[in-house]
Design an enzyme around this catalytic site. Structure first.
Site, PDB file in Angstrom:
ATOM      1  N   ASN A  11       0.931  -1.847  -0.338  1.00 51.52           N
ATOM      2  CA  ASN A  11      -0.118  -0.015   0.212  1.00 51.52           C
ATOM      3  C   ASN A  11       0.874   1.264  -0.017  1.00 51.52           C
ATOM      4  OD1 ASN A  11      -1.595   2.145   0.286  1.00 51.52           O
ATOM      5  ND2 ASN A  11      -2.550   1.329   2.969  1.00 51.52           N
ATOM      6  N   LYS A  13      -0.078   3.985  -0.107  1.00 49.91           N
ATOM      7  CA  LYS A  13      -0.545   5.206  -0.054  1.00 49.91           C
ATOM      8  C   LYS A  13      -0.317   6.452  -1.038  1.00 49.91           C
ATOM      9  CE  LYS A  13      -0.148   3.429   4.168  1.00 49.91           C
ATOM     10  NZ  LYS A  13      -0.414   3.198   5.473  1.00 49.91           N
ATOM     11  N   HIS A  97      -9.694   0.824   5.225  1.00 45.96           N
ATOM     12  CA  HIS A  97      -8.192   1.087   6.048  1.00 45.96           C
ATOM     13  C   HIS A  97      -7.708   2.065   6.741  1.00 45.96           C
ATOM     14  CE1 HIS A  97      -3.985   2.826   6.095  1.00 45.96           C
ATOM     15  NE2 HIS A  97      -3.674   1.264   5.883  1.00 45.96           N
ATOM     16  N   GLU A  99      -6.795   4.605   7.877  1.00 46.78           N
ATOM     17  CA  GLU A  99      -6.237   6.157   7.861  1.00 46.78           C
ATOM     18  C   GLU A  99      -7.782   6.338   6.318  1.00 46.78           C
ATOM     19  OE1 GLU A  99      -3.001   5.342   5.185  1.00 46.78           O
ATOM     20  OE2 GLU A  99      -2.203   5.053   7.739  1.00 46.78           O
ATOM     21  N   GLU A 169      -5.342  -5.099  10.783  1.00 49.68           N
ATOM     22  CA  GLU A 169      -4.401  -4.133  10.986  1.00 49.68           C
ATOM     23  C   GLU A 169      -4.140  -3.467  12.424  1.00 49.68           C
ATOM     24  OE1 GLU A 169      -2.241  -3.101   7.210  1.00 49.68           O
ATOM     25  OE2 GLU A 169      -4.078  -2.113   6.759  1.00 49.68           O
ATOM     26  N   GLY A 175       2.362   2.290  10.858  1.00 49.12           N
ATOM     27  CA  GLY A 175       3.566   3.670  10.591  1.00 49.12           C
ATOM     28  C   GLY A 175       3.758   4.181  11.652  1.00 49.12           C
ATOM     29  N   SER A 215       4.068  -2.289  10.057  1.00 43.26           N
ATOM     30  CA  SER A 215       4.629  -1.962  10.568  1.00 43.26           C
ATOM     31  C   SER A 215       5.693  -3.335  10.610  1.00 43.26           C
ATOM     32  CB  SER A 215       5.383  -1.414  12.129  1.00 43.26           C
ATOM     33  OG  SER A 215       4.998  -0.411  12.265  1.00 43.26           O
TER      34      SER A 215
END
Ligand code: PGA
Length: 253
Positions: A11, A13, A97, A99, A169, A175, A215
């Site tokens: 991904n 992003k 996701h 985000e 996740e 991140g 991560s």
């Protein structure tokens, strides 16, 4: 036990430009060509999809998109439809996701609508689920994660589950450099699989792939992939380096 083929997603992003994206895609294509034991999907930013398809089209890498709007066409300024993505050879879509849930405030209702739409348009759907740190510390991990699985799959029938991948996740691991321990991740994956068994049946539970994300790096990938219910990874930061992503692909294959 059923053998599930691991799936490694990259991904990207809102990173890379046309030049760096094409170079990265070429490295991923090389890595995937020698690693035969897993599926590899990349999710570049929209503006690069067409150029990147030309780089990976003769490799085993498949093309995914990070987002879309669940309507055929119309007055949705700034949005992209499934048909537009099909034209660009996109076959996989990320939905839910963290985000998009927490930064762009997508609701469970919108996520369920997107899953339903994408499945009807014949895409592979990667349904992302995960708890925040506050939710984990309050002991609510399973309630949150299984609730997101239930609501995301609300309209998905047994026969369509072959087009669903679930990505667990934990939000606090995305991140941040913090990874769930392999043991903690395995426990959540196993609970998701039990949820699939009770919602569908044992066949669906044992054949649905559940990726871990948050991560994932070359140095923790092997331990995560050794867990019986972890079927690959959805990778953010480490997918932006051809070398790291290739090492993660190799660890899965
Ligand atoms: P990360 O991102 O690997 O940088 O934690 C994972 C993701 O957002 O899917």
């Amino acid at each position: 036990m059923m053998q599930r083929r691991p799936i490694i997603g990259g991904n990207w992003k809102m990173n890379t430009n046309l030049e760096t994206g094409m170079a990265l895609a070429s490295q991923v294509a090389d890595a995937a060509s020698t690693a035969k034991g897993c599926d590899v999907v990349i999710y570049p930013p929209f503006p690069a999809l067409q150029a990147i398809d030309s780089v990976i089209s003769s490799s085993p890498v498949t093309l995914g998109a990070q987002n879309f709007w669940p309507e055929d066409c119309g007055a949705f300024t700034g949005e992209v439809s499934c048909e537009m993505l099909t034209d660009l050879c996109v076959t996989s879509l990320l939905i839910g996701h963290s985000e998009r849930r927490h930064v762009l405030h997508e609701s469970d209702v919108l996520i369920a609508k997107k899953v339903d739409f994408a499945i009807r348009m014949d895409f592979q759907v990667v349904l992302c689920v995960g708890e925040t740190l506050v939710q984990r510390e309050a002991g609510n991990t399973l309630e949150i994660v299984l609730g997101q699985v239930q609501s995301g799959l609300e309209s998905v029938k047994h026969d369509s589950m072959k087009n669903i991948v679930i990505a667990y996740e934990p939000v606090w691991a995305i991140g941040t450099g913090k990874t769930a321990s392999a043991e903690d991740a395995q426990a959540v994956h196993s609970a998701i699989r039990q949820e699939l068994a009770s919602r569908y049946d044992d066949d669906v539970a044992s054949s649905t792939r559940i990726q871990y994300g948050g991560s994932v790096k070359p140095d923790n990938a092997k331990e995560l992939f050794a867990c019986s219910d972890i079927d690959g990874a959805l990778v953010g930061g480490a997918a932006l380096s051809g070398e790291s992503f290739a090492a993660i692909i190799e660890a899965a294959c």
